[in-house]
Design an enzyme around this catalytic site. Sequence first.
Site, short mmCIF file in Angstrom:
data_model
loop_
_atom_site.label_atom_id
_atom_site.label_comp_id
_atom_site.label_asym_id
_atom_site.label_seq_id
_atom_site.Cartn_x
_atom_site.Cartn_y
_atom_site.Cartn_z
N TYR A 50 -24.24 51.83 4.67
CA TYR A 50 -23.95 53.22 4.31
C TYR A 50 -24.00 53.45 2.80
O TYR A 50 -24.10 54.58 2.34
CB TYR A 50 -22.57 53.66 4.85
CG TYR A 50 -22.45 53.64 6.37
CD1 TYR A 50 -23.52 53.24 7.16
CD2 TYR A 50 -21.29 54.03 7.00
CE1 TYR A 50 -23.42 53.21 8.53
CE2 TYR A 50 -21.17 54.01 8.39
CZ TYR A 50 -22.25 53.59 9.15
OH TYR A 50 -22.14 53.57 10.52
N LYS A 96 -23.47 39.51 12.65
CA LYS A 96 -24.72 39.33 13.38
C LYS A 96 -25.48 38.22 12.64
O LYS A 96 -26.61 38.39 12.18
CB LYS A 96 -25.48 40.67 13.39
CG LYS A 96 -26.71 40.69 14.25
CD LYS A 96 -26.42 40.68 15.73
CE LYS A 96 -27.71 40.62 16.53
NZ LYS A 96 -27.53 40.17 17.91
N ASP A 125 -22.93 42.18 19.14
CA ASP A 125 -23.35 42.61 20.48
C ASP A 125 -22.41 42.02 21.54
O ASP A 125 -22.00 42.70 22.49
CB ASP A 125 -24.81 42.25 20.76
CG ASP A 125 -25.24 40.90 20.19
OD1 ASP A 125 -24.45 40.27 19.47
OD2 ASP A 125 -26.37 40.47 20.47
N ASP A 167 -17.71 50.92 12.44
CA ASP A 167 -17.85 52.34 12.79
C ASP A 167 -18.13 52.46 14.29
O ASP A 167 -17.48 53.21 15.02
CB ASP A 167 -19.01 52.93 11.98
CG ASP A 167 -19.02 54.44 11.98
OD1 ASP A 167 -18.10 55.03 12.58
OD2 ASP A 167 -19.94 55.04 11.41
N ASP A 202 -15.32 53.36 17.78
CA ASP A 202 -15.53 54.48 18.72
C ASP A 202 -15.49 53.93 20.14
O ASP A 202 -14.90 54.52 21.04
CB ASP A 202 -16.90 55.15 18.48
CG ASP A 202 -16.75 56.43 17.66
OD1 ASP A 202 -15.90 56.44 16.75
OD2 ASP A 202 -17.47 57.41 17.94
#
Length: 358
Positions: A141, A190, A222, A246, A250
Site C-alpha cells: 500500500y 508467503k 493462503d 487487511d 475481513d
Amino acid sequence: MYKIACLPGDGIGVEIIPQAVKAIEAISKKYGYEFHFTEAYVGGAALDAVGVPLPEETLKLCKESDAVLLGAIGGPKWDNLPVHLRPEGASLLPLRKELGLYANLRPVVLYDALLDASTLKKEVIAGCDIMVIRELTGGLYFGEKKREKTERGQIAVDTLVYSTEEIERIARLGFETARKRNKKLCSVDKANVLESSRLWRETVTDLAKEYPDVELKHMYVDNCAMQLVRWPKQFDVIVTENTFGDILTDQASMISGSLGMLASASIGGKVALYEPSHGSAPDIAGQKKANPLAAILSAAMMLRYSFNLEIEAQEIEQAVVRVLDKGYRTPDIMQKGCTLVNTEEMGDKVADEILRAR
Ligand code: NAD
C-alpha cells in the site's frame, strides 16, 4: 481532560461515530472524566467541503489531540478521481503514516450471544478470541506505484517493500502481545513465493530467540485463510504484513458475526487512532442499518490504550455484551427471536447499560 479528534468521514461513518461518542460520554458522566471532542473533515467529506481529502487543519488537530476516533472513508462518489485525490489512498494512508501508526490491533472476539449470527458452525467458533496485529505503514500500500503505456495497453506496477527494522518492530509487538495472552504467536507470510516474506520469516525467527516463552509458528497466508474458517481456535495472536492483514481480518470478522463487530486500534506514534475495521458501507449508508458496535468497541480500545482507563474500557465492553444478551440486534447480526434496532437505538442501549451498571 482528554482531547479527542473526531473524524466521522463518509458513508456510515457519520452514523456510527455519534454512537461511540455516546458511550464515551456515558463513561464521562459516570466517572467525571472530561472528554473534549473536536470534529473535522476527512476523506470524501473533506474533498467535498474543502477540495482535499486530508486537510492541513485535520492533520494538525489529530497531532494536537490525545487520540483520534475515525469512522470510515470513501465511497462510489469519489471512486473515479485521480489517485492523489481518492479518499482512502490520499487521506487514510497518509494520516496513518503522518501519525507513525505502524501497528493495527484487531481483536476478533465472538460474543456468546452471537454464536448463531455467524455463518460458521457453532462448535468451530465458540470461545474464539484472536488478536490480529497488522503492519500498517509498509508493504504494497505504500510502495512505489506506476503505470506505463505499452503497445497493447498498459502495465501497472505496485511495489512491495519491507525492511528488517519494520518487520522487527511489528514482530516485537506480536511477541509482547502473545506474552500477555496465551503465549502463542502465528506469523503469516508467503515466504514460498515473495522475497519480502522471506525476509519477514528470517527476521521473526531471529527475534523469537528473545522470547523463548512464546510458541512461534509460521504459516503461509493462503493456508491461514483456510485455517481461519477450519479451526480458528488454534490462533491466539497473529502477526502479519499490511495487505495480508487487511484481507485476513475481513475474513476473520465472520467469526464474530459481522464486520460491524470488529474494532481496531492503530498504534505506534504519539497519538493513536481508533476506527472500526470496516469501510463506509455505501450499500447501507443513510438507512440507519449500520451496526455501531465496532465503533463503540473501538472507543473502548481508546480508553484502554490511549488513556489507560482499563476498568472504563471494560465497562463499555460489558455493556455491549449485556445489550446483545438482552437480544438487541442491528440487521447484520439479526437472529430469530431478537429485537431489531437501528444504529441510533443500538448506541442508546449501550450508553444506557453503561450508566445503569453499578
Ligand atoms: P465495507 O467494509 O464498507 O462493506 C463491506 C460489507 O460489509 C457491506 O455489505 C457493508 O454493508 C457491510 N458492513 C460494513 N460495515 C458494517 C456495519 N458497521 N454494519 C453493518 N454492515 C456493515 O467495504 P467495501 O464495500 O469494500 O468498501 C466501501 C467503501 O469503504 C470503499 O470506498 C472502500 O474504499 C472504503 N473502505 C474504507 C475503509 C476505512 O475507512 N478504513 C476500510 C475498507 C473500505
